[in-house]
Design a protein around this motif. Structure first.
Motif, short mmCIF file in Angstrom:
data_model
loop_
_atom_site.label_atom_id
_atom_site.label_comp_id
_atom_site.label_asym_id
_atom_site.label_seq_id
_atom_site.Cartn_x
_atom_site.Cartn_y
_atom_site.Cartn_z
N UNK A 257 0.83 -1.21 0.00
CA UNK A 257 0.00 0.00 0.00
C UNK A 257 0.87 1.26 0.00
N UNK A 258 1.90 1.26 0.81
CA UNK A 258 2.78 2.44 0.92
C UNK A 258 3.53 2.69 -0.39
N UNK A 259 3.88 1.61 -1.09
CA UNK A 259 4.64 1.73 -2.34
C UNK A 259 3.78 1.38 -3.56
N UNK A 260 2.48 1.64 -3.47
CA UNK A 260 1.57 1.21 -4.53
C UNK A 260 1.89 1.82 -5.89
N UNK A 261 2.47 3.02 -5.92
CA UNK A 261 2.79 3.64 -7.21
C UNK A 261 3.82 2.84 -7.99
#
Length: 282
Positions: A257-261
């Protein structure tokens, strides 16, 4: 990849994507071929080759199968120049401080927390041979699990990331990685024999997802994935199965989620097997 040859430059193409299928097939053939002998005809195998153990040559070859397969393909497609570029990725050690802290501190904390949840000790019990024996095993482990990363992260990950987002590349590798271990669950005398395969498989998928952003943030480097793998088999950390797996699932979900990009797109994903020590394709 372009390499200098005297006053000229020779172009070496990167490993083609379809070669990843050969990599998986060769890896399974080596490991399953060796281990199946001890499963199907254990008495004959023990009498002929000796009892299988963590120090047996067959055990090392079976464990090194991903690396062996990767090196075969690297040399076939890239020759000596490709091999040098491939090996240089071990020295790509630059990574964000957060990931460094996770590998060095976060992973041990997961095992400790899982063991406490299980009602176990903070650290693995010291064997009768003493701490020195554990240190010796720790050193030996450096030449077992981490060597696998030449295959899983060194070759499979960048090739798969040419065609899918890093998250799905990690899930696919983790699934294959877990199934690859399956024969060990039928091999008496191993730690796997006392484990449940399903949590282990979930754990492998989770670990492959977790190591994916570490791999990409270091520009396709192998140093931190290798150290991450070494932490997973550190004999000082207690056996926390399956509770460590459930903790890691939660951690992995937060990481995705934190690194979804970058995890859900191929932006910034390492896709070259032959890369120089700066992390760029040659």
């Amino acid at each position: 990849m372009t390499v200098a040859t005297g006053s000229t430059h020779r172009r070496i193409d990167d490993i083609p994507s379809l070669a990843v299928i050969v990599f998986f097939l060769l890896t399974f053939a080596i490991t399953w071929g060796l281990i199946s002998v001890y499963i199907l005809v254990p008495e004959w195998a023990t009498r002929t080759f000796g009892e299988i153990s963590g120090a047996h040559p067959f055990f090392f070859v079976a464990t090194w199968a991903p690396a062996i397969s990767a090196f075969v393909l690297v040399v076939y497609f890239g020759g000596v120049a490709g091999l040098k570029a491939f090996l240089s990725r071990v020295f790509l050690w630059r990574c964000s401080r957060g990931w460094v802290a996770f590998v060095l501190v976060g992973v041990p904390l997961v095992f400790l927390a899982g063991s406490l949840w299980k009602g176990g000790p903070l650290l693995a019990p010291v064997p009768p041979e003493g701490v020195g024996a554990m240190v010796a095993v720790l050193f030996m482990m450096l030449f077992l699990g981490p060597i696998e990363e030449f295959g899983w992260r060194g070759l499979a990950q960048p090739i798969l990331q040419r065609h899918m987002a890093p998250l799905w590349a990690g899930v696919l590798i983790g699934t294959i990685w877990g199934v690859w271990h399956l024969p060990a669950f039928f091999l008496s005398g191993t730690v796997f024999a006392g484990w449940n395969f399903l949590p282990f498989l979930v754990g492998n998928i989770t670990l492959a997802v977790l190591v994916t952003p570490i791999f990409n943030r270091s520009g396709g480097g192998l140093f931190w994935p290798m150290l991450f793998h070494w932490q997973l088999i550190n004999p000082f950390w207690p056996d926390a199965q399956p509770y460590d797996t459930w903790i890691l699932v939660v951690v992995a979900a937060a990481v995705v989620w934190w690194n979804r990009d970058t995890m859900l797109s191929r932006k910034g994903a390492a896709t070259e097997v032959f890369a120089d020590a700066s992390g760029h394709p040659q």
